[in-house]
Design an enzyme around this catalytic site. Sequence first.
Site, PDB file in Angstrom:
ATOM      1  N   LYS A   1       0.850  -1.192   0.000  1.00  7.64           N
ATOM      2  CA  LYS A   1       0.000   0.000   0.000  1.00  7.64           C
ATOM      3  C   LYS A   1       0.891   1.250   0.000  1.00  7.64           C
ATOM      4  O   LYS A   1       1.882   1.304   0.742  1.00  7.64           O
ATOM      5  CB  LYS A   1      -0.870  -0.045   1.260  1.00  7.64           C
TER       6      LYS A   1
ATOM      7  N   SER B   1      -9.471   1.088   3.205  1.00  9.56           N
ATOM      8  CA  SER B   1      -8.601   1.923   2.420  1.00  9.56           C
ATOM      9  C   SER B   1      -7.514   1.149   1.690  1.00  9.56           C
ATOM     10  O   SER B   1      -6.872   1.699   0.808  1.00  9.56           O
ATOM     11  CB  SER B   1      -7.957   2.978   3.321  1.00  9.56           C
TER      12      SER B   1
ATOM     13  N   SER C   1      -9.898  -1.305   7.071  1.00  7.67           N
ATOM     14  CA  SER C   1      -9.162  -1.028   5.831  1.00  7.67           C
ATOM     15  C   SER C   1      -8.379  -2.195   5.264  1.00  7.67           C
ATOM     16  O   SER C   1      -7.985  -2.162   4.104  1.00  7.67           O
ATOM     17  CB  SER C   1      -8.232   0.163   6.040  1.00  7.67           C
TER      18      SER C   1
END
Lengths: 577, 577
Positions: free
Chosen positions: B135, B210, B234
Amino acid sequence: MASTANGSGWEEIAEAMQRHRADTIAAVEPTVPETPTELPLNVTGIPKELLSEGVLTITETPTERLVSQLATQKLTSTQVMKAFIQRAGLASKLVNCCTELLPERALERAKYLDDYIAEKKSPVGPLHGIPISVKEHIGMKGLDLNAGFVAWVGNIAPDDAIILKLLYKAGAVFYARTTEPQTLMHLETSNNIYGVTVNPYNTKLTPGGSSGGEGALLGMRGSCLGIGSDIGGSIRSPSANNGLFGLRPTAFRLPFAGWEGTMLGNESIIPVIGPLSTSLEGVKLFMKSILDQKPWIIDPSLVPMPWQTKSQLRQDANGKKKLRVGVLADDGIVRPHPPILRGINSIIEKLRSHSDIEVVDFPPYKSDEAWRIIASLYFGDGGSEEKEVLERSGEPWRPMSNFIIKENPYVKALTVPELWDLTIQREGYKAAYATHWNSVGTDFPGPDDYTSTFPGALLEGAEDKTVDVLLCPVGPGCAPPLDCARYWSYTAQWNLLDYPALVFPTGLQCSSEDQVDADYKPRNEKDEYNYKLYDPKTYIDAPISLQLVGRRYHDEMVVEPLEMIIQAVGLPFQQSP
Amino acid sequence: MASTANGSGWEEIAEAMQRHRADTIAAVEPTVPETPTELPLNVTGIPKELLSEGVLTITETPTERLVSQLATQKLTSTQVMKAFIQRAGLASKLVNCCTELLPERALERAKYLDDYIAEKKSPVGPLHGIPISVKEHIGMKGLDLNAGFVAWVGNIAPDDAIILKLLYKAGAVFYARTTEPQTLMHLETSNNIYGVTVNPYNTKLTPGGSSGGEGALLGMRGSCLGIGSDIGGSIRSPSANNGLFGLRPTAFRLPFAGWEGTMLGNESIIPVIGPLSTSLEGVKLFMKSILDQKPWIIDPSLVPMPWQTKSQLRQDANGKKKLRVGVLADDGIVRPHPPILRGINSIIEKLRSHSDIEVVDFPPYKSDEAWRIIASLYFGDGGSEEKEVLERSGEPWRPMSNFIIKENPYVKALTVPELWDLTIQREGYKAAYATHWNSVGTDFPGPDDYTSTFPGALLEGAEDKTVDVLLCPVGPGCAPPLDCARYWSYTAQWNLLDYPALVFPTGLQCSSEDQVDADYKPRNEKDEYNYKLYDPKTYIDAPISLQLVGRRYHDEMVVEPLEMIIQAVGLPFQQSP
């Protein structure tokens, strides 16, 4: 009993509480002796003059031996309880260390335990019949819970604190509640309800604080195992000042739910609960008895780490246990007084000649910055809660409350972003300190700074190469004169880092051999204040204690190394006459 | 590349970043194929049409088998890397999941690993040659680190995040960085730098967020193991939405130092880092490879708990492993959509017939209050940091940023005493939830309320009597349509409690059999919103995933129970055609 709304009358409340205390002491049987009108500075010898041989023998037996004598029915819980409660009553008359005694419930409990063991032939648990004294702000069902504030007198605990339930389950008997300072934020013990608690070894000195009632009571041998709490040194300063063992465990190993105090939702610096004892085994018994009950199942704030009984020490190829001790004798800001340096040197000298123990110099790392950060994080509301509670009763500010809140340049009402910023600094300092620790005695680089929370490089095998524990002072001197405990860094440093820290007595006491270094040039204002405090006459008889510090969560790895050190150097040392 | 000071020009910055991304994809060899101009809603089948058999085989091999094939030199790291990076490039063209690919450094690293194993005949570590996607907000030395904010474009990471160093040491290869939403606080993935990431199974739906870039990339099998982060769901929402395994570990088991984001000093709700994988073994490999390196020695924020490989399950007298599963199908506030209920029922039905697994109804406990507390604690500064960063570049607020900050009734700039008060409420809720958990399937009383942090009575043997794990939805439906992920409670509940939570695919997907319950009367506004979202046609092909939750710090005790459940019920289920 309620505090008054208009701010007058706090003295009446205090008087009533003191009367209640006197009544509970008067209810003890056999009667607590009257104290002589003329007392020496050092009152630790008084019990020998006033109490029976039997009481003295029981109360001077180490906790672990009491455990076995109770479990094997060589002693009854009632015998043990009567001895300790009588001595506790005397102690309180001498050094003002208890808020109340609990003769009725203690003897009832003792009788239950005696009946139990008589019938079942086995103890209730690992603490069967062990008397445990408890700092007042740890709630006991149905009893006053004021945390040293006059305004909170009359607040009745709805239930026992979790830690008491766990200890009770293990067999403990609660019989004495002990004093603490106003705000709980002194390294001394004075409040407007009970006045000032003093040091048994020298009543012109403080017993330390905030668990100073515990410290003084244990110092008088009116208890063998007690519960304190610590957010800046509050278990350790009383342990040191009274020649005791005391552990500040890593946060969230022991449950604190059910205690009272200001700033309960403040998690910037986590307060902890922990034991003070006359023996190291007492500390271990306390930890193990609680953790064996898996308190994390009911209290999810806790880390589920059982108490390790397996050796955690490094071993060489032949299975020999090895220990590497870092020594930090001076934090670089305030130099400890001569007795403390004598204590450290006496130990190092003997450690150096031991083949399995290595001694490494451990330089300080920015302890003034550690103090700035922790002192900024203690009172994120600017101390408004304390101010409000003090104003409510109208009681005066005690000198050390003034010192830590009003005179403390770091106390300021923070905004949430300021709080976050200080939290980043705290984490940065913690990361930097780990790097520092890993660099001691190794080739690993030390920290550049602490402005980033970034721990930097992986360090191959760091755990095995660096020091296992750190030996250091508990304060910049032995127990200071009243209202003079103004330098917290030697203890608060480890609260900021959340490292476990274990205090132990060297057996030595301050004496005329610890002369002032007349040539010393103080480094700064704090150092000068501390330097000027010292004179061997002022500190005469004060116990010389030291502190062993370990990595975070490695609580067992301060206890076991201390056992090895005690064996290696032959503690307690005999004080030369 | 710097953001503009006057708030104009954010579009140019975004374009430049997109061009850079396109260049990194164009640099991949063999070339990433062009995508067809006409695409179905479900694009998971496209790679089969465009990539070679060899690439497909490698990229569809489970992580653990790749580990063994790499360690035994049946595959080279270069082969594996080339396959994954090509498929990742294609995935990003189809679902917009990567911020950049790293072909040069990845192949250089792969070559190093190949040379190493050729020479030493043993792998570098337990992840030798395993491609790991990351990420974007987890810093990689020398690369942009913008956390989805236009204003932060041009911020270059000074070093690799600690977790990357640990994974690298274990043998990983980093080759793809993945998208995240503006503010990192959506359960979707849209920002103004890269636009909107969509769900491979149905491109009208969100991949979640996320860590939605990770979810979509893994869903496309352009990665087998990726790193996400989770403060409200997330890791888990993208795992669920893309049919993956994903673990939100307990806080402070894995190190997050070196990541970027707003509110870094906020410790009211602790964000965590954790794995997403196409296999459960991938999750375990990730945890074990990191924890075996004892990261707590360099990062003292971590709890020193090694990854347990010894079975943690209860055993009966014959040594048979036993499991008690609580089932919480509906949180009592927002009823999950029909496919989720079908998923849960399919599993329970099979579990009920298993002799070693007991299924117990687990009632919800005030999940609306949990949401109030956590939503109040997310943005203690009232969202001022996010507002400032967005204003600085002039980029517009994305709909879900608006939702969670501006439209959220609980967002308010708190004073420090208000923050402490909410912290007490959080701890009270946690204590009450533990009491609730301990009461399920036992005679122990449930909580009265959560206004006290006091856990109440000791519960003899609670651990063995109550449920071991909790089976529940990951959200109130499968992957929702874009800009509709507005109900966080099914995941955020466990962030508030800091319980480990593991998402797994059932193998089922939303289909026409999951009809709307036309008679349902919504309970409240949120329930109505969710109810109206649903139509099987809207959600067609969306994976049906579920969540297994354990006690705090008992991360291994969600993984092992899931293994037992998978065996017991035969997951993944085959979807009826």
